[in-house]
Structure formats: structure tokens, C-alpha cells
Enzyme design. Structure first.
Site, PDB file in Angstrom:
ATOM      1  N   CYS A  23       0.784  -1.240   0.089  1.00 58.88           N
ATOM      2  CA  CYS A  23       0.078   0.061   0.169  1.00 58.88           C
ATOM      3  C   CYS A  23       0.936   0.979   0.020  1.00 58.88           C
ATOM      4  O   CYS A  23       0.742   2.150  -0.734  1.00 58.88           O
ATOM      5  CB  CYS A  23      -1.027   0.093   1.118  1.00 58.88           C
ATOM      6  SG  CYS A  23      -2.124  -1.310   1.305  1.00 58.88           S
ATOM      7  N   CYS A  91     -18.757  39.006   8.307  1.00 56.52           N
ATOM      8  CA  CYS A  91     -17.669  38.648   8.891  1.00 56.52           C
ATOM      9  C   CYS A  91     -17.406  37.400   9.143  1.00 56.52           C
ATOM     10  O   CYS A  91     -16.426  36.641   8.775  1.00 56.52           O
ATOM     11  CB  CYS A  91     -18.015  39.181  10.539  1.00 56.52           C
ATOM     12  SG  CYS A  91     -18.217  40.923  10.740  1.00 56.52           S
ATOM     13  N   ASP A 499     -34.691  -2.017  11.095  1.00 59.50           N
ATOM     14  CA  ASP A 499     -34.282  -3.373  11.379  1.00 59.50           C
ATOM     15  C   ASP A 499     -35.067  -3.934  12.408  1.00 59.50           C
ATOM     16  O   ASP A 499     -35.655  -3.288  13.270  1.00 59.50           O
ATOM     17  CB  ASP A 499     -32.691  -3.510  11.940  1.00 59.50           C
ATOM     18  CG  ASP A 499     -32.056  -4.682  12.380  1.00 59.50           C
ATOM     19  OD1 ASP A 499     -32.185  -5.679  11.347  1.00 59.50           O
ATOM     20  OD2 ASP A 499     -31.636  -4.871  13.498  1.00 59.50           O
TER      21      ASP A 499
END
Length: 803
Positions: A23, A91, A499
Site C-alpha cells: 500500500c 464577518c 431493522d
């Protein structure tokens, strides 16, 4: 044409997600190939990349994007700053733009209502001090919130601001009142005595000057800083408008002209300061939820040191300390009860007022209140790791975040002040040269009125104040919203996916039936199934094990155990090959189930889950388990449907069992026999149909689906995983919180839209009226001063929202 000079820079990127040296090599090659990158060295062990690049040809954001395109994450440092001195949306917009331009800054968000900036940056490129200095160069003061204590870091800054505003208000009011009196006496024709004295130009000059340059000094300071950095804000409008009236009066005084406007400039400054004071006080109330949460924590703890009990400050408690809690006391930190029983009020955590019984082995959460018995518990989380600290962190981050709807206000505010100045100048020119030829006083008055009435404060406060109050109200009722975008998205939902286990049901199934086949007895199949399931963490497995323990069954040692997600388990017990699980598991192993099919269907139609047991590839029996529906699930589903939601239930149960549970709570759409890893795909499929989808689960097993949904709701009790997995965490643990969250989202967005409407309507009507000469500068100043207060006050109405 001369070539651009190379600008060599080096940066260290912290990279997460690298699983091996390959990697690191891939990232190194990818970055080195970029045009402008001279050298890259990626250290896998240190999880970082040292990149040298030509900043004239490539920017840091492009390097970060490349790493992310390769499939890895770049970890940034995060800092929060309390910013004092911001007066309007312009601002906040200016600070945000400047922060984004700093080298090393990945993301910056500035919230006007919270007076806070959150900056994600690379510490190798930029320091906290450099960020503070850059904000300071804009005319504001930035305090690193990590430097102050949790309890007073905001209070100190806000109280200082309020004291300053109060002093300036008293000074300007005392000096402006005689000027106002002179204006009133003159208008009713009383020009002698006191009226004559107050109308004296020298007296008016003496009274107006301290107001202009002492009370009004912050406006000049803010205007100078804004113009120096190439932008404009509310301070520019106020400074230009009042200065025009003040200095024109001085010229007239010196030339003997009787047209004086000292009272106009002084009264304008007084009214604007009054508005800012009221605004600052009201804004302080928007963060009351944070103060209330932080005030819940106990200050001291009773800690066991050997055989004696010692009182120590809460900060001195350490993990694994054993603490004593007596009736009426607060639990100091999170932990597990080791001795004693009691009843705890956990309403601060869940919003639910019913006390909860606790005994040895049960978890306790810091800041909950011990109602009756005394107990001892072992500390497991202290300091910033406690549930209360995490709740405070989530609410703070949500209150400081920006909702997508705010982008519109930010864009408008960025262009607003320059446009207003142009309109004011045009107003002066039209009146002086066309409408009232040569009348400088009339043109100046209308110019000043336009400048003053057009402050963009209300527009900048419209969204963040409502977000702050809404997220705080949610936290008070056990609804933790991780960001303003999630609060906004919740009101757009069209579809709710629930669920089953732990969401619609209690998540604590119990054994209800046993059927034995062949030469096995009911006790035999319970013993074998429980022995095989003992190593499983699945709720159904735990229900069988618990039931076996209650029946006094002896467990046998299981070998070669393996769990098959979504199907069941397999193991070897006493040299017998066991399978415990679904019909599909049996079919995959070519085990006939026809002989017991009728009984299975009967049990499944009752909403029970059937677990089949096979021994040496022959069916030995079944065990039925039922997970009872939560008391308020049906009511919550009904309320969701009344809100116009399409409600779905998703479960790994078979079709018949799933339908039975769904029908009991009034759900008409069911996704059954769905493996955990496939839930996210089902949610994605609903999204592709054009639905705006919420997923509601436990925040652990359902994490991929929660992340895939437009809004993820975790049913939980404040665990780390639940909080991280979902956009919104429902601490109460039932669906009443889901209904409340959606209703709160709708109410907050309605409140924001009201604020934006009136802020825009105020300016849309006010500017033309002022330009047309129908508003005096004093009336314009009063309207401007109270417009911001009205927006904040409207946002505070959300505090009365009822779930």
C-alpha cells in the site's frame, strides 16, 4: 514570458488505511507521478507520507485528493476557536474564506451564532498560533478552545463581550438622551429654555463626540480591519452611515448652518449597541443545552483506597478504581456494578423519566442519579471517554456545523454589503441631482438610512441559531444529532427501513418451543444445541444458552466451532457433527426437513424463529425462539406513516416469521432473509428508486447500512460504536425517539425558513423604503437593531417544542 519561480514546500501527510508495505509503495508511486511533486517517501510503520512539491504547480488539496483516489484516508488535525468581534454574516464569511486560503487547511467552517470556527488542517504545514494570528489580522480575536476548561471556555468570552456592550450602551444612552430630547422639543416647537440649550451646536457636539468615538469605536475598528483585507461588513455600513451624519454636522456647525444631525449618529449608535447587547444575551441562551449537559457531571467521587473510602475530585478518578455511590448521589463516571443493587434515573442520557433497576454486572453511566440503594462499581471510562463527555462533544460539533440551507445565506452575505454601499451611493446621487436638486441634507439622510437598515446580521443568524437550539433540544431528549446536515436531511425522508431485532423488538429473544425427532428427547436437543451455540454471540444463540442454564442442562465441550453469518453454526460434540440454524443451512448440507415442515410453518406464522438441529447430517429436532415486540413499536410505526413515511422492515428471519412481526406492528413492506452484509445493498436499491431513505439499526451489525442510508439512526445507549456508526443516535432505545427526531427536524427547518423569509423580506422592503425617503435614519437604526433579536428570539421558540 517569464517562467514561474519554483516554490518548494514539504508536507507530512498522515495516512490511514494502509494494510501492508505494498500500500505504501502504491501511494508513493501515485504521488510521485503527479506533475509538480519532486519527491515522496511513504513510511508504512509511521503511517505517513513526506512529500516535497512545487506549490506553484500543485496544491496540497490535490495531493490529498490523490491519496483519497487511491482508496486511503488522510488524517487531519482539528482545532476549534472561539472568535470574538464578529458582528454579521459578512464577518463569518470573510473569516471562513481566509482560513480556506491558508496553506495546510483542508476544511474550515465558521458559525456566527456559536461564534466558533472549526478548522481541519495539517499540523506539518500550519500551527495553531498561525491560524490565530491570521484571524487576528482580520480584526477578530481567536481563542483556542482546547486551552480553556470545559466548563468556562465559552462563558468567559461571552460575559466579557456582554460587559463591554453594556458599558458602551450606558455611555451612549446617557449622552444620547439629551440629543433625543432636543429633537423632540424642536419638533413640537419648544425652542426656548432647555430646548434652546440642547439645540446649541457646541452642546450637541460635546454630547455626540464620545458616543461616536468611544461607544462607537468597535464599529470603526471592525470597518478598518474589513476594508484593509479587501472586504466589507456591517461595521463598514454603520461607520460610514454615522460618520456621514456626524462629520456633515461638524461642517454645518463651523459654517453656521442650522442643519445638524448629531442626534442621528448618536441615537443610531445607541440603538445598534442595544440590539447587539440583546442579541448577545439571546445567543447565550441558544447554547444553554451544552451548559446544562456539562453541569450534570458530579464534582467529587467516593473512591475505595484499600479498605478506606476517600473523596477525590472527579478528574482524579482512574480506570479500574472502585467507587461508592449512595442514594441521591450522581454516578461520577462510567463503569460496571460489582456490588449492590439500586435504581437509577437515566433521563439525562435517554430522556426517559422511568428509573432503571441495576444489579451486579450491569453498566452505569456517569451523571445518572442513584435513586435508592447504595452500590460499588468499577470505573471503565473516565474524563473525555465517558458517555456524557461524548454527548457534549457531539452536541458541540453539531451546533458548530453548517446545514446545506445555510450556503444560500452565506453566498448572499458575501455580496450583500458592497451592493448596499452601491445602492446607498446611488440613493444619494439620485436625491441630490434629480429628486431634490441641491438638497444635500435630504440626500445625506436617505443615504444614511439605506446604509444603516441593510445590516446582514439577521440573514447570518437565521440558520445557525435554529440549528443550535434544535440540536440542543434533541440532546435534552436523548436524540444526539452529529451534524446540521443530518438534522436538515431528516425532514426530507420519505422511507424508513427498520431493522427488526433490537429496533422493533426487544432484542432479547426467549425459547418458546422444542420438538425432538428420532431417538432424541427434548432435553437432548436442548443440551446439544446449547453446547454448540455457547461460543456464538448471536442473540438467538444466547437465548438458547440462557434457557439451557435455567433448565439446569449440562454443557458439553464443542470442537471445530464456526459461525456461518445469517445461517447458523456448526461444531463437533462427542465426535458428532452438529449443525444448528436455518432451513437454508440444512438445505445447503442436503438434510431433509419435510417431516417437520408443517410444524415449522405453524410456529413461523406465530412470529417465532425456528432453529433446526442436525446430528451427523440427520435432522434431530427444532427449537423455536420468539423476540417480543417493544410496547410502543406499533404506535411509532403508525405515527411514522401519519408523517407520510413509507415504512419497511428488514431482517434475516424467514418470510413467514418476518411477516408475522411486521403485521403485528402495522408494517406492509418486508425485506426478509437478508444477510447482514446485504442490508446496505437493499438500502441502496431503495435509494435508486428515488426514495430518501433512513436506516434504523443498532449501530454495530448494521453499520454498513447506516452509512449507506441518507440518514442513519442508531438505536443505542451511548456506546462508542453506536455514536460513530450513525448520523443520529437515539439514546432512549425505542422508536419514539425516531418519531421525535423527524418531528424536530421538520420544526427546525420550518423555523429556519421563517427566519430566512423575514430576514430577506426585511431587507427587501427596508432598503427601498429607506432609499425612497420613507424611513428616517433613527427608525432604520431601530429596525436594524431589532431584526437580529427577532431572528434569535424566533429560534428560541424551538425550546418549547414538544416531542
Amino acid at each position: 514570458m517569464m517562467a514561474t519561480e519554483p516554490e518548494q514546500r514539504s508536507v507530512i501527510l498522515k495516512i490511514s488505511g494502509m494494510s501492508c508495505a505494498a500500500c505504501a509503495s502504491r501511494i508513493e508511486k501515485g504521488l510521485t507521478r503527479l506533475d509538480g511533486v519532486d519527491m515522496t517517501a511513504v513510511n508504512f510503520a509511521a503511517e505517513q507520507a513526506n512529500v516535497t512539491y512545487d506549490s506553484a504547480r500543485i496544491g496540497l488539496k490535490e495531493l490529498v485528493k490523490k491519496v483519497k483516489d487511491l482508496g486511503y484516508d488522510v488524517v487531519t488535525d482539528r482545532a476549534e476557536f472561539k472568535i470574538s468581534g464578529m458582528h454579521c454574516a459578512a464577518c463569518a464569511t470573510r473569516v471562513e474564506k481566509v482560513l480556506h486560503k491558508l496553506p495546510g487547511v483542508e476544511q474550515a467552517s465558521v458559525n456566527l451564532a456559536a461564534e466558533k470556527a472549526v478548522v481541519e488542517y495539517h499540523a506539518s504545514e500550519l500551527s495553531i498560533r498561525e491560524i490565530q494570528n491570521r484571524i487576528g489580522s482580520l480584526g477578530f480575536e481567536a481563542h483556542n478552545m482546547a486551552d480553556a476548561s470545559e466548563s468556562d471556555r465559552e462563558q468567559v468570552v461571552r460575559q466579557s463581550e456582554i460587559r463591554g456592550q453594556r458599558f458602551r450602551l450606558i455611555l451612549s444612552a446617557v449622552l444620547s438622551f439629551p440629543l433625543l430630547g432636543a429633537m423632540v422639543l424642536h419638533s413640537i416647537g419648544m425652542v426656548g429654555g432647555v430646548g434652546e440649550f440642547l439645540m446649541n451646536s457646541t452642546v450637541q457636539f460635546i454630547l455626540a463626540t464620545p458616543v461616536q468615538f468611544i461607544a462607537g469605536w468597535p464599529f470603526y475598528h471592525g470597518a478598518y480591519a474589513a476594508l484593509k483585507n479587501g472586504s466589507a461588513n456591517m461595521d463598514v455600513l454603520v461607520a460610514m452611515g454615522t460618520s456621514a451624519a456626524y462629520f456633515y454636522s461638524i461642517v454645518n456647525m463651523l459654517t453656521g448652518d442650522s442643519h445638524l444631525y448629531f442626534e442621528t449618529s448618536a441615537i443610531l449608535i445607541t440603538l445598534i449597541i442595544l440590539g447587539k447587547l440583546l442579541e448577545a444575551t439571546a445567543k447565550g441562551r441558544t447554547s444553554e443545552a451544552i451548559k446544562a449537559l456539562m453541569g450534570l457531571q458530579a464534582k467529587t467521587a467516593h473512591v475505595m483506597r484499600g479498605d478506606s473510602e476517600v473523596d477525590v475530585p472527579i478528574d482524579a478518578v482512574q480506570v479500574d478504581d472502585v467507587l461508592v455511590v449512595r442514594p441521591g448521589e450522581k454516578v461520577p463516571v462510567d463503569g460496571i456494578i460489582v456490588e449492590g443493587t439500586s435504581t437509577l434515573d437515566e433521563s439525562m442520557l435517554t430522556g426517559e423519566g422511568i428509573p432503571v433497576d441495576k444489579r451486579a454486572g450491569d453498566p452505569v453511566v456517569g451523571a445518572t442519579i442513584n435513586k435508592f440503594g447504595a452500590f460499588q462499581f468499577k470505573a471503565t471510562k473516565v474524563g473525555k471517554d465517558t458517555a456524557l463527555a461524548q454527548i457534549v462533544r457531539i452536541v458541540e460539533e453539531a451546533q458548530g456545523s453548517k446545514a446545506p440551507i445555510q450556503r444560500f445565506a452565506d453566498v448572499v452575505s458575501g455580496y450583500f454589503v458592497p451592493i448596499v454601499v452601491s445602492i446607498a451611493v446611488l440613493t444619494f446621487v439620485v436625491w441630490y441631482f434629480i429628486l431634490d436638486l441641491g438638497n444635500f441634507s435630504r440626500a445625506l439622510v436617505n443615504f444614511t438610512a439605506v446604509m444603516v437598515i441593510a445590516c446582514p446580521c439577521a440573514l447570518g443568524l437565521a440558520t445557525p441559531t435554529s440549528i443550535m437550539v434544535g440540536t440542543g433540544k434533541g440532546a435534552e431528549n436523548g436524540i444526539l444529532i452529529k451534524g446540521a446536515e443530518h438534522l436538515e436531511n431528516a425532514q426530507r425522508l420519505t422511507t424508513i427501513v427498520l431493522d427488526k431485532t433490537g429496533t422493533l423488538t426487544k432484542g432479547q429473544p426467549e425459547v418458546t418451543d422444542r420438538v425432538a425427532l428420532m431417538d432424541f428427547s427434548d432435553r437432548d436437543i436442548l443440551e446439544l444445541a446449547a453446547s454448540a451455540e455457547k461460543k456464538s454471540e448471536h442473540p438467538l444463540a444466547q437465548a438458547i444458552v440462557k434457557y439451557a442454564q435455567e433448565q439446569g442442562v449440562s454443557f458439553q465441550a464443542a470442537e471445530n466451532f464456526s459461525a456461518i453469518p445469517g445461517y447458523g453454526v456448526q461444531a463437533v460434540i462427542d465426535n458428532k457433527q452438529l449443525l444448528v440454524g436455518t432451513r437454508k443451512l440444512m438445505q445447503d448440507h442436503h438434510i431433509a426437513v419435510e417431516m417437520i415442515e408443517k410444524k415449522m410453518m405453524e410456529l413461523e406464522q406465530q412470529g417465532k424463529t425456528v432453529m433446526l438441529l442436525a446430528v451427523d447430517e440427520k435432522l434431530a429436532g427444532l427449537i423455536a425462539v420468539a423476540d417480543t415486540v417493544k410496547a410502543n413499536s406499533a404506535q411509532a410505526v403508525n405515527e411514522l406513516q401519519k408523517l407520510g413515511m413509507e415504512v419497511w422492515m428488514i431482517t434475516g428471519d424467514n418470510e413467514r416469521a418476518a411477516q408475522a412481526i411486521a403485521e403485528s406492528v402495522g408494517i406492509h413492506h418486508v425485506l426478509a432473509e437478508v444477510l447482514p452484509e446485504h442490508k446496505a445493498a437493499k438500502v441502496e436499491a431503495l435509494k435508486k428508486e428515488g426514495k430518501i431513505v433512513a436506516m434504523v439499526g443498532d449501530g454495530i451489525n448494521d453499520a454498513p447500512a447506516l452509512a449507506t442510508a441518507d440518514v442513519g439512526f442508531a438505536i443505542g445507549t451511548g456506546t462508542d460504536v453506536a455514536m460513530e456508526a450513525a448520523d443520529i443516535t437515539l439514546m432512549r432505545g425505542d422508536l419514539k425517539g425516531l418519531v421525535g427526531a423527524i418531528k424536530l427536524s421538520k420544526a427546525t427547518m420550518q423555523n429556519i425558513k421563517q427566519n430566512l423569509f423575514w430576514a430577506l423580506m426585511y431587507n427587501s422592503l427596508g432598503i427601498p423604503l429607506a432609499a425612497a425617503g420613507y424611513l428616517s435614519p433613527v427608525l432604520a437604526g431601530a429596525a436594524m437593531a431589532f431584526s437580529s433579536v427577532s431572528v434569535v428570539t424566533n429560534a428560541l421558540r424551538l425550546k418549547r417544542f414538544h416531542f
